[in-house]
Design a protein around this motif. Structure first.
Motif, short mmCIF file in Angstrom:
data_model
loop_
_atom_site.label_atom_id
_atom_site.label_comp_id
_atom_site.label_asym_id
_atom_site.label_seq_id
_atom_site.Cartn_x
_atom_site.Cartn_y
_atom_site.Cartn_z
N SER A 282 12.23 -38.34 -8.79
CA SER A 282 12.84 -37.31 -7.96
C SER A 282 12.55 -37.66 -6.51
O SER A 282 11.42 -37.98 -6.16
CB SER A 282 12.28 -35.92 -8.29
OG SER A 282 12.71 -34.97 -7.33
N THR B 264 18.31 -30.66 -10.87
CA THR B 264 17.34 -31.76 -10.81
C THR B 264 18.02 -33.11 -10.93
O THR B 264 17.50 -34.12 -10.42
CB THR B 264 16.30 -31.62 -11.92
OG1 THR B 264 16.97 -31.50 -13.18
CG2 THR B 264 15.44 -30.39 -11.71
N ILE C 102 14.02 -24.18 -9.32
CA ILE C 102 14.08 -24.74 -10.66
C ILE C 102 13.38 -23.82 -11.67
O ILE C 102 13.84 -23.65 -12.80
CB ILE C 102 13.44 -26.14 -10.67
CG1 ILE C 102 14.31 -27.12 -9.86
CG2 ILE C 102 13.25 -26.65 -12.08
CD1 ILE C 102 15.72 -27.26 -10.36
N TYR D 281 12.12 -25.92 -3.67
CA TYR D 281 13.00 -26.43 -4.73
C TYR D 281 12.39 -26.15 -6.10
O TYR D 281 13.10 -25.84 -7.07
CB TYR D 281 13.23 -27.93 -4.55
CG TYR D 281 14.59 -28.38 -5.03
CD1 TYR D 281 15.65 -28.50 -4.14
CD2 TYR D 281 14.83 -28.67 -6.37
CE1 TYR D 281 16.91 -28.90 -4.58
CE2 TYR D 281 16.07 -29.07 -6.82
CZ TYR D 281 17.11 -29.18 -5.92
OH TYR D 281 18.36 -29.57 -6.37
N SER D 282 11.07 -26.24 -6.19
CA SER D 282 10.40 -25.96 -7.46
C SER D 282 10.58 -24.49 -7.86
O SER D 282 10.76 -24.19 -9.04
CB SER D 282 8.91 -26.29 -7.35
OG SER D 282 8.71 -27.67 -7.13
N PHE E 78 9.52 -31.85 -13.80
CA PHE E 78 9.80 -31.77 -12.36
C PHE E 78 8.77 -30.88 -11.67
O PHE E 78 8.20 -31.25 -10.63
CB PHE E 78 11.20 -31.22 -12.15
CG PHE E 78 11.59 -31.06 -10.70
CD1 PHE E 78 12.16 -32.11 -10.00
CD2 PHE E 78 11.37 -29.87 -10.03
CE1 PHE E 78 12.50 -31.97 -8.66
CE2 PHE E 78 11.70 -29.71 -8.70
CZ PHE E 78 12.28 -30.77 -8.02
N TYR F 261 12.70 -29.65 -16.41
CA TYR F 261 12.13 -28.68 -15.47
C TYR F 261 10.61 -28.66 -15.55
O TYR F 261 9.92 -28.54 -14.53
CB TYR F 261 12.70 -27.29 -15.74
CG TYR F 261 14.16 -27.15 -15.39
CD1 TYR F 261 14.84 -28.17 -14.74
CD2 TYR F 261 14.88 -26.00 -15.72
CE1 TYR F 261 16.18 -28.05 -14.43
CE2 TYR F 261 16.22 -25.87 -15.40
CZ TYR F 261 16.87 -26.90 -14.77
OH TYR F 261 18.19 -26.79 -14.45
#
Length: 477
Positions: free
Chosen positions: A319, A60, A341, A337-338, A156, A153
């Motif tokens: 971000s 991240t 993560i 991407y999540s 995000f 995280y």
């Protein structure tokens, strides 16, 4: 209690006693084994170690660097990132060198970061009594750093999933529709902290995994998806830069400490250096791995930070994924991407859990009680990180605060000091001493100013001006 393998036997390929200080039985020194694991086949190759190094440094923090460049300026930002990359690589190399020297002195095959600091302090008679505190301090900052990653995280995932969900009705397949290059939210909007609470049970179940090797296939998939996402982010940023570029070359002085915190957060991969080097089949080649891998990482940091800021300008978010347009291709990028993560959360969480949970579990008897205490402790730690994220839901400020508080010590302050402790008997050149003092001094200044700026900004954002409060109260009446 779970028969849990060490995280990196599944993710990175090293053993648990290399991540945090623990008793290490005497073994052949590096000189005795000729700096190579002769006859062993379990060590990682050059390419495997390189991939692991890249994996341990890209997360991240990379996505927040465009905002970091905004804080520093379009010219000063990339230059500062380059300088910070050079210093970070130098400090990683110092840590490896000190570990080599101290491991030979105590006749051990390898040392962890905490053990190196412990033995380094024992190396100086008048500091010997502080050796246990040195090891404890490294553990403390390691815990703060890893739990800080977990907080990041939470924020995000909540920010990105919030965008995808709440803009779903207006999302199209035409990526040129939104001329503002940013997702436009419509309809009912929930606070991002509500999304954090939705994710909390999933994170708790994730850390209950009895053996992290079961997550290894998902980890590999997550890494591939995150790589594809980065390619699409680069593509969009490069193809949507508007000329001429009218952005400040140098940012405001008061914002530079925020840049420092976000940048050092991204560069804080020093915790994986010794475990990776210790696990190489031919560790004499680690220097090339370090220079190659961190060279690639530094290039990615500078390029994405600069291009992302050039593309989105003053509207850049904490971000860069939050600035992507409202079309399904880039909404899917956020989801991919999540997912990566989310899986990586278990990796970052394991380190503080293995330091803090076993001493508590050892105090109870009976297998069922041990399992219950183990689960409760892990759940409590996840809830704790969620509470911290709820208290500070701004992604950029969480990154800057974690970077300033803990990453400064692990990446910049401790390695030069360890170098002076390790080689004080042999004698260091005046140039080496000056260099070490300057690097540690810069790290300390960054810690103080970065922490102060991040805390001040957190207070400012969460306490609107008095006039706004009066206006809000008047409107309610």
């Amino acid at each position: 209690m779970f028969s849990q393998k060490m995280i990196v036997e599944n993710y990175f390929g090293w053993s648990s006693n290399q991540l945090h200080p623990s008793p290490v039985p005497p073994g052949p020194s590096r000189s005795q084994r000729q700096y190579e694991r002769i006859g062993e086949t379990t060590g990682t190759s050059f390419f495997q170690t390189l991939i692991h190094l890249l994996k341990g440094n890209i997360g991240t923090g990379l996505l927040g660097l465009p905002l970091a460049v905004k804080h520093a300026g379009l010219v000063l930002g990339p230059i500062s990132l380059l300088c910070m990359g050079i210093v970070a690589i130098h400090c990683m190399r110092l840590l490896v060198k000190c570990s080599h020297h101290l491991s030979e002195r105590v006749n051990r095959p390898f040392l962890s970061y905490g053990e190196a600091v412990y033995i380094g302090l024992e190396n100086v008679p008048w500091l010997r009594r502080l050796a246990p505190w040195g090891r404890w301090t490294v553990n403390l900052f390691l815990i703060i750093t890893q739990l800080g990653f977990c907080c990041v995280y939470f924020v995000f995932l909540s920010d990105n999933i919030k965008q995808v969900v709440e803009a779903a009705n207006a999302t199209t397949w035409d990526c040129q529709v939104n001329q503002n290059n940013q997702t436009a939210l419509g309809g009912t909007s929930f606070d991002s902290r509500i999304y954090m609470l939705f994710f909390l049970p999933a994170f708790i179940l994730l850390v209950f995994t009895p053996n992290l090797k079961y997550l290894a296939p998902l980890s590999l998939l997550a890494n591939l998806l995150m790589s594809c996402s980065l390619v699409l982010i680069y593509y969009y940023s490069f193809t949507n830069i508007e000329l001429p570029i009218n952005l400040p070359m140098v940012g405001k002085a008061k914002d530079y400490p925020l840049f420092f915190g976000m940048a050092i957060f991204a560069f804080e991969g020093i915790g994986v250096v010794l475990p990776l080097e210790n696990n190489m089949q031919k560790p004499e080649g680690f220097s090339m791995v370090l220079y190659t891998g961190m060279g690639v990482v530094t290039f990615l940091y500078i390029s994405l930070g600069t291009v992302g800021y050039m593309c989105f300008g003053d509207t850049i978010a904490g971000s860069i994924t939050l600035n992507l347009p409202n079309c399904w291709m880039y909404q899917i990028v956020k989801l991919l991407y999540s997912f990566g993560i989310f899986i990586t959360f278990a990796l970052q969480f394991y380190v503080p859990a293995e330091i803090m949970v076993p001493p508590v579990v050892d105090r109870v008897s009976g297998r069922r009680r041990k399992i219950a205490v183990d689960l409760l402790m892990r759940a409590a730690l996840v809830i704790f990180t969620c509470c911290l994220a709820v208290l500070i839901p701004e992604l950029d400020l969480v990154i800057s605060l974690v970077g300033s508080v803990s990453s400064s010590f692990l990446a910049l302050i401790f390695p030069p000091l360890l170098d002076m402790l390790t080689f004080q008997a042999e004698g260091l050149s005046p140039l080496a001493i000056i260099r070490n003092v300057v690097i540690s001094g810069v790290g300390l200044i960054g810690f103080v100013t970065g922490t102060y700026s991040a805390v001040l900004e957190i207070v400012t954002r969460n306490n609107p001006p008095h006039n706004q409060n009066l206006s809000a109260s008047f409107m309610l009446q």
